[in-house]
Design an enzyme around this catalytic site. Structure first.
Site, PDB file in Angstrom:
ATOM      1  N   LYS A 113       0.850  -1.186   0.000  1.00  0.00           N
ATOM      2  CA  LYS A 113       0.000   0.000   0.000  1.00  0.00           C
ATOM      3  C   LYS A 113       0.882   1.230   0.000  1.00  0.00           C
ATOM      4  CE  LYS A 113      -4.450   0.956   0.174  1.00  0.00           C
ATOM      5  NZ  LYS A 113      -5.568   0.138  -0.332  1.00  0.00           N
TER       6      LYS A 113
HETATM    7  P1  NAD Z   1     -13.399   7.595  -2.551  1.00  0.00           P
HETATM    8  O1  NAD Z   1     -12.393   8.656  -2.244  1.00  0.00           O
HETATM    9  O2  NAD Z   1     -13.886   7.421  -3.945  1.00  0.00           O
HETATM   10  O3  NAD Z   1     -14.709   7.793  -1.624  1.00  0.00           O
HETATM   11  C1  NAD Z   1     -14.661   7.882  -0.234  1.00  0.00           C
HETATM   12  C2  NAD Z   1     -16.062   8.298   0.248  1.00  0.00           C
HETATM   13  O4  NAD Z   1     -16.078   8.316   1.664  1.00  0.00           O
HETATM   14  C3  NAD Z   1     -16.464   9.692  -0.195  1.00  0.00           C
HETATM   15  O5  NAD Z   1     -17.851   9.703  -0.477  1.00  0.00           O
HETATM   16  C4  NAD Z   1     -16.164  10.545   1.022  1.00  0.00           C
HETATM   17  O6  NAD Z   1     -16.931  11.735   1.062  1.00  0.00           O
HETATM   18  C5  NAD Z   1     -16.552   9.582   2.115  1.00  0.00           C
HETATM   19  N1  NAD Z   1     -15.929   9.898   3.401  1.00  0.00           N
HETATM   20  C6  NAD Z   1     -14.654  10.296   3.646  1.00  0.00           C
HETATM   21  N2  NAD Z   1     -14.486  10.505   4.944  1.00  0.00           N
HETATM   22  C7  NAD Z   1     -15.671  10.222   5.544  1.00  0.00           C
HETATM   23  C8  NAD Z   1     -16.121  10.259   6.881  1.00  0.00           C
HETATM   24  N3  NAD Z   1     -15.319  10.647   7.860  1.00  0.00           N
HETATM   25  N4  NAD Z   1     -17.399   9.884   7.125  1.00  0.00           N
HETATM   26  C9  NAD Z   1     -18.208   9.505   6.130  1.00  0.00           C
HETATM   27  N5  NAD Z   1     -17.845   9.467   4.839  1.00  0.00           N
HETATM   28  C10 NAD Z   1     -16.586   9.814   4.560  1.00  0.00           C
HETATM   29  O7  NAD Z   1     -12.754   6.251  -1.979  1.00  0.00           O
HETATM   30  P2  NAD Z   1     -13.127   4.761  -2.379  1.00  0.00           P
HETATM   31  O8  NAD Z   1     -12.206   4.306  -3.441  1.00  0.00           O
HETATM   32  O9  NAD Z   1     -14.610   4.629  -2.548  1.00  0.00           O
HETATM   33  O10 NAD Z   1     -12.680   3.995  -1.038  1.00  0.00           O
HETATM   34  C11 NAD Z   1     -13.526   3.875   0.104  1.00  0.00           C
HETATM   35  C12 NAD Z   1     -13.010   2.743   0.964  1.00  0.00           C
HETATM   36  O11 NAD Z   1     -12.977   1.535   0.201  1.00  0.00           O
HETATM   37  C13 NAD Z   1     -11.589   2.919   1.501  1.00  0.00           C
HETATM   38  O12 NAD Z   1     -11.507   2.292   2.761  1.00  0.00           O
HETATM   39  C14 NAD Z   1     -10.751   2.151   0.496  1.00  0.00           C
HETATM   40  O13 NAD Z   1      -9.501   1.733   1.033  1.00  0.00           O
HETATM   41  C15 NAD Z   1     -11.674   0.981   0.220  1.00  0.00           C
HETATM   42  N6  NAD Z   1     -11.419   0.253  -1.025  1.00  0.00           N
HETATM   43  C16 NAD Z   1     -11.440   0.883  -2.232  1.00  0.00           C
HETATM   44  C17 NAD Z   1     -11.239   0.137  -3.390  1.00  0.00           C
HETATM   45  C18 NAD Z   1     -11.327   0.754  -4.759  1.00  0.00           C
HETATM   46  O14 NAD Z   1     -11.247   0.009  -5.747  1.00  0.00           O
HETATM   47  N7  NAD Z   1     -11.531   2.059  -4.891  1.00  0.00           N
HETATM   48  C19 NAD Z   1     -10.972  -1.233  -3.312  1.00  0.00           C
HETATM   49  C20 NAD Z   1     -10.974  -1.841  -2.067  1.00  0.00           C
HETATM   50  C21 NAD Z   1     -11.209  -1.089  -0.925  1.00  0.00           C
END
Ligand code: NAD
Length: 424
Positions: A113
């Site tokens: 990561k």
């Molecule tokens: P992103 O940046 O696209 O979206 C994050 C979302 O969470 C946004 O809507 C943001 O406003 C919201 N957010 C941020 N802080 C917050 C808080 N304190 N309270 C409530 N909402 C909050 O990110 P993403 O890619 O959707 O990732 C989200 C999670 O999923 C992370 O934990 C990431 O590690 C995990 N993840 C992502 C992927 C991927 O393919 N993008 C894959 C596996 C896991």
């Protein structure tokens, strides 16, 4: 706004959460301590300070990391996060979770990561490009199609991946598409990658609902986070016939017991200046803390770590939690959820659809032959369903919850490889 963004030290440490579950699984497996010691800590930690010339001519220095937890099953794989919350323990935890995630879905990768402490929302496109190129240069000896393959995570997107591919290709003197995944389609990305994580969350939700005898049309669901994972999860779970009664993002939560129109919410975000739900009228405005405790059958935390803690776990009303985010539940909250009989489909299984299609993207880059979206989705759905069934079978065999079962399956696999190889 998270604790760190408010200047408050976070109370939970995701690395401790990871290691607690790891230790529990190691004990059940009876794994030799010398192998456990190798896998308990990251294999490599690289830190860099990246100087960037900002648009106003000043030079700012950004703290950056890349952590490789394991390369036992193949090149290490894992996203890059741009956030003010980035710290080394968080990156170490996320890197280890990538190892377990790849092993649980049988993708031939290790785990890594990356993270840069920055606020991408306050930076211009030019500043983000210079930061991303600087990071790639700093990590040129870590990254590589057969070594370590980044992808997007919170705060990064296909654009950052395009800059990494370009900078890395300049360094090695040839197009190196396979050095990152989650690229724009035109630069060797895969059809289906953008939706892959949310799609996997939907497949996991569907599999768990079948086991729990929940009928989609009689089920309600709340999704926290409306970014890549949350918004696509909400859209696809709604397409199963489930009623989405709550959604949220960093600006707050929105509750509507009659059902939220997810497509309306998606177009609201697409047209809002800050790409947020702020001001959305499709539900009553509530806080993120209230959102997690809403009456519903399924809860999908898809924002960030440490949302379900010993402080609120007892008030969670859902019967099923499907972890779209990485580490949304602290280790101490697990016992409370267990006691309440809530099934938790853990992050390392539920959100593994993203890395599965990242693997497909890497395979396509190396073949120079690109698949249809239908083929990508069909293969990814099969992997997700099979992985759910394997973990469910392990949970029955060992009499443990789904989280520990997922750790058992993955640690056993990585440790067996380590034993066969002898070292590395
Ligand atoms: P992103 O940046 O696209 O979206 C994050 C979302 O969470 C946004 O809507 C943001 O406003 C919201 N957010 C941020 N802080 C917050 C808080 N304190 N309270 C409530 N909402 C909050 O990110 P993403 O890619 O959707 O990732 C989200 C999670 O999923 C992370 O934990 C990431 O590690 C995990 N993840 C992502 C992927 C991927 O393919 N993008 C894959 C596996 C896991």
């Amino acid at each position: 706004m998270s604790n760190q963004q408010n200047g408050i030290t976070p109370r939970y440490n995701p690395l401790e959460s990871m290691q607690k579950r790891f230790d529990e699984a190691v004990k059940i497996l009876g794994l030799d301590e010398q192998f456990a010691n190798v896998l308990r800590v990251p294999n490599k930690v690289v830190a860099a300070n990246i100087p960037v010339t900002m648009d106003d001519g000043t030079i700012k220095v950004f703290e950056a990391y890349r952590v490789v937890h394991s390369s036992h099953l193949g090149p290490s794989k894992g996203g890059i996060r741009y956030s003010m919350d980035v710290n080394l323990d968080e990156v170490k935890a996320l890197a280890a979770w990538m190892t377990w995630k790849c092993a649980v879905v049988n993708v031939p990768y290790g785990g890594a990561k990356g993270g840069i402490k920055c606020n991408p929302r306050e930076m211009s496109k030019g500043e983000l490009e210079r930061l991303t190129r600087g990071y790639t240069l700093a990590m040129r000896n870590v990254f590589g199609p057969d070594q370590d393959i980044p992808a997007p995570d919170m705060g990064t997107s296909a654009q950052e991946m395009a800059w990494i591919v370009d900078e890395y290709s300049k360094i090695v003197g040839q197009n190196a598409w396979a050095v990152v995944t989650g690229k724009p389609l035109i630069l060797g990305g895969s059809l289906g990658r953008v939706e892959a994580t949310g799609r996997g969350v939907m497949v996991s939700t569907r599999s768990a609902m079948v086991k729990l005898g929940m009928k989609p049309t009689e089920t309600t669901c709340v999704v926290q986070g409306f970014g890549n994972v949350g918004s696509i999860s909400a859209k696809l779970i709604a397409q199963l016939g489930v009623k989405i009664v709550g959604i949220s993002d960093v600006t707050g939560g929105y509750y509507n017991p009659d059902g939220i129109n997810v497509n309306e919410a998606l177009s609201y975000v697409a047209n809002s200046p800050l790409r947020s739900l702020d001001g959305f009228k499709g539900g009553k405005n509530i806080s993120n803390a209230e959102l997690l405790e809403l009456p519903c059958d399924v809860l999908v935390p898809a924002a960030m770590e440490d949302q379900i803690t010993p402080e609120n776990a007892d008030r969670i009303k859902a019967k099923l939690i499907v972890e779209g985010a990485n580490g949304p539940t602290t280790a101490d909250a697990d016992a409370i959820l267990n006691k309440k009989g809530i099934m938790v489909v853990p992050d390392i299984l539920a959100n593994a659809g993203g890395v599965t299609v990242s693997y497909f993207e890497w395979v396509q880059n190396r073949l120079g032959y690109y698949w249809t979206e239908e083929r990508v989705n069909r293969r990814a759905d099969r992997v997700m369903k099979q992985s759910f069934d394997n973990v469910f079978a392990a949970s029955e065999k060992y009499g443990v919850n789904m989280r520990i079962a997922a750790y058992l399956v993955s640690i056993d696999k990585v440790a067996s490889t380590l034993k066969l190889r002898g070292s590395f």
